[in-house]
Motif scaffolding. Structure first.
Motif, PDB file in Angstrom:
ATOM      1  N   GLN A   1      -3.000   5.212  -3.126  1.00  0.00           N
ATOM      2  CA  GLN A   1      -4.102   6.108  -2.784  1.00  0.00           C
ATOM      3  C   GLN A   1      -3.574   7.427  -2.229  1.00  0.00           C
ATOM      4  OE1 GLN A   1      -6.034   3.260  -0.267  1.00  0.00           O
ATOM      5  NE2 GLN A   1      -5.001   3.950   1.592  1.00  0.00           N
TER       6      GLN A   1
ATOM      7  N   ASN B   1      -1.171   0.272 -13.854  1.00  0.00           N
ATOM      8  CA  ASN B   1      -2.008  -0.338 -12.815  1.00  0.00           C
ATOM      9  C   ASN B   1      -2.601  -1.625 -13.372  1.00  0.00           C
ATOM     10  OD1 ASN B   1      -3.218   0.081 -10.135  1.00  0.00           O
ATOM     11  ND2 ASN B   1      -5.164   0.248 -11.228  1.00  0.00           N
TER      12      ASN B   1
ATOM     13  N   GLU C   1      -5.374  -1.698  -7.287  1.00  0.00           N
ATOM     14  CA  GLU C   1      -6.384  -0.656  -7.113  1.00  0.00           C
ATOM     15  C   GLU C   1      -5.713   0.689  -6.849  1.00  0.00           C
ATOM     16  OE1 GLU C   1      -9.135  -1.756  -4.052  1.00  0.00           O
ATOM     17  OE2 GLU C   1      -9.359  -3.795  -4.803  1.00  0.00           O
TER      18      GLU C   1
ATOM     19  N   LYS D   1      -2.391  -1.308  -3.473  1.00  0.00           N
ATOM     20  CA  LYS D   1      -3.230  -0.110  -3.498  1.00  0.00           C
ATOM     21  C   LYS D   1      -2.344   1.129  -3.493  1.00  0.00           C
ATOM     22  CE  LYS D   1      -7.151  -2.135  -0.995  1.00  0.00           C
ATOM     23  NZ  LYS D   1      -8.021  -2.014   0.211  1.00  0.00           N
TER      24      LYS D   1
ATOM     25  N   VAL E   1       0.849  -1.191   0.000  1.00  0.00           N
ATOM     26  CA  VAL E   1       0.000   0.000   0.000  1.00  0.00           C
ATOM     27  C   VAL E   1       0.884   1.241   0.000  1.00  0.00           C
ATOM     28  CG1 VAL E   1      -1.732   1.323   1.263  1.00  0.00           C
ATOM     29  CG2 VAL E   1      -1.844  -1.183   1.253  1.00  0.00           C
TER      30      VAL E   1
ATOM     31  N   TYR F   1      -6.828   4.992  -5.800  1.00  0.00           N
ATOM     32  CA  TYR F   1      -7.863   5.919  -5.363  1.00  0.00           C
ATOM     33  C   TYR F   1      -7.249   7.308  -5.157  1.00  0.00           C
ATOM     34  CZ  TYR F   1      -9.971   1.455  -3.948  1.00  0.00           C
ATOM     35  OH  TYR F   1     -10.440   0.161  -3.919  1.00  0.00           O
TER      36      TYR F   1
ATOM     37  N   SER G   1       2.097  -1.055 -10.424  1.00  0.00           N
ATOM     38  CA  SER G   1       1.286  -1.786  -9.444  1.00  0.00           C
ATOM     39  C   SER G   1       0.949  -3.127 -10.077  1.00  0.00           C
ATOM     40  CB  SER G   1       0.004  -1.016  -9.126  1.00  0.00           C
ATOM     41  OG  SER G   1       0.302   0.213  -8.513  1.00  0.00           O
TER      42      SER G   1
END
Length: 267
Positions: A133, A155, A160, A131, A107, A162, A125
């Motif tokens: 974010q 990605n 994921e 993730k 992350v 965000y 990623s």
């Protein structure tokens, strides 16, 4: 400074835990990691699951492999490798991820990635459990040829993202983003491909069920709330960033490096 780790002429990364995840939560905080070089994954840092890097700066690190600044890999989704509130800048990779290669169960949160270069200029990623974010990715370049030539972020399926701001990156093809994974509530602006590339520079797969993204150009309207951001920052339909850089891709001289670093807040 006591908080600086300098790898000049050492020929290896400076923080490494690559064999397996940590058995206990491990925090690395407040360090500057600079001038490291390594021939394998992770120019400056290789971290595993159950490790957190917080409030660190990784600068001028490189590898001939993947992850110029860092390489992150966790074995378990419940205890990922975490990179939070960090700056990764002026790093390079001979392969994937000039700034970072997030392999799996990793992350990245609240980070600034700038001035990095590689096959995918800023971030790759790779697998499920990854993730990215609340991050800003600006002025990175895809300088090593390799589809999809994304200067910002590649990605992949299962990953994921965000709340990203991805701007002023350069790549031969999909300069801002190429994504088969999910991405939401992100802005793509000012990213530029090489002359002659006619597709939009921001690609998010329709099959990824992504939504609520904004861009000045892109594929598939279903993944974007709008594709009508003006290329002029201060137009009524522009993003109206507070302090955007005025050049695209990696800085080419000391003046552009200074300008890039002076942007305390891009947005």
């Amino acid at each position: 400074r006591s908080s600086d780790l300098d790898g000049t002429d050492l020929g290896k990364f400076l923080i490494v835990k690559y064999d397996k995840d940590c058995t206990q939560p491990t925090l690395i905080e407040g360090l500057t990691i600079q001038n490291a070089e390594h021939s394998s994954e992770g120019g400056g840092v290789f971290i595993r699951g159950n490790m957190t890097m917080n409030l660190c700066t990784i600068t001028n690190c490189k590898t001939s492999s993947s992850g110029g600044g860092l390489y992150a890999k966790g074995d378990n989704a419940d205890t990922p490798a975490i990179i939070s509130n960090c700056i990764i800048e002026l790093c390079s990779a001979g392969s994937s991820g000039g700034a970072a290669y997030l392999y799996q169960n990793a992350v990245m949160d609240g980070c600034i990635v700038r001035g990095c270069q590689g096959k995918y200029g800023a971030i790759r990623s790779h697998k499920a459990g990854v993730k990215v974010q609340n991050c800003v990715l600006h002025n990175n370049s895809a300088t090593v040829d390799g589809w999809p030539d994304s200067g910002g972020i590649y990605n992949e399926t299962g990953a994921e993202a965000y709340n990203l701001t991805v701007c002023n990156n350069y790549g031969a093809k999909y300069a801002g983003i190429h994504s088969e994974g999910k991405i939401y509530n992100s802005v793509f602006w000012g990213n530029r491909a090489e002359d002659g590339f006619t597709d939009p520079v921001n690609f998010i797969s329709a099959s990824s069920a992504s939504s609520d993204n904004w861009a000045d150009q892109g594929f598939d309207g279903e993944s974007f709330a709008s594709l009508t951001l003006s290329v002029n920052n201060t137009d009524a339909q522009g993003p109206n960033f507070k302090f955007p850089t005025t050049f695209v891709g990696i800085p080419k001289n000391a003046g552009e490096i200074s300008a890039m670093r002076d942007r305390k807040s891009v947005v």
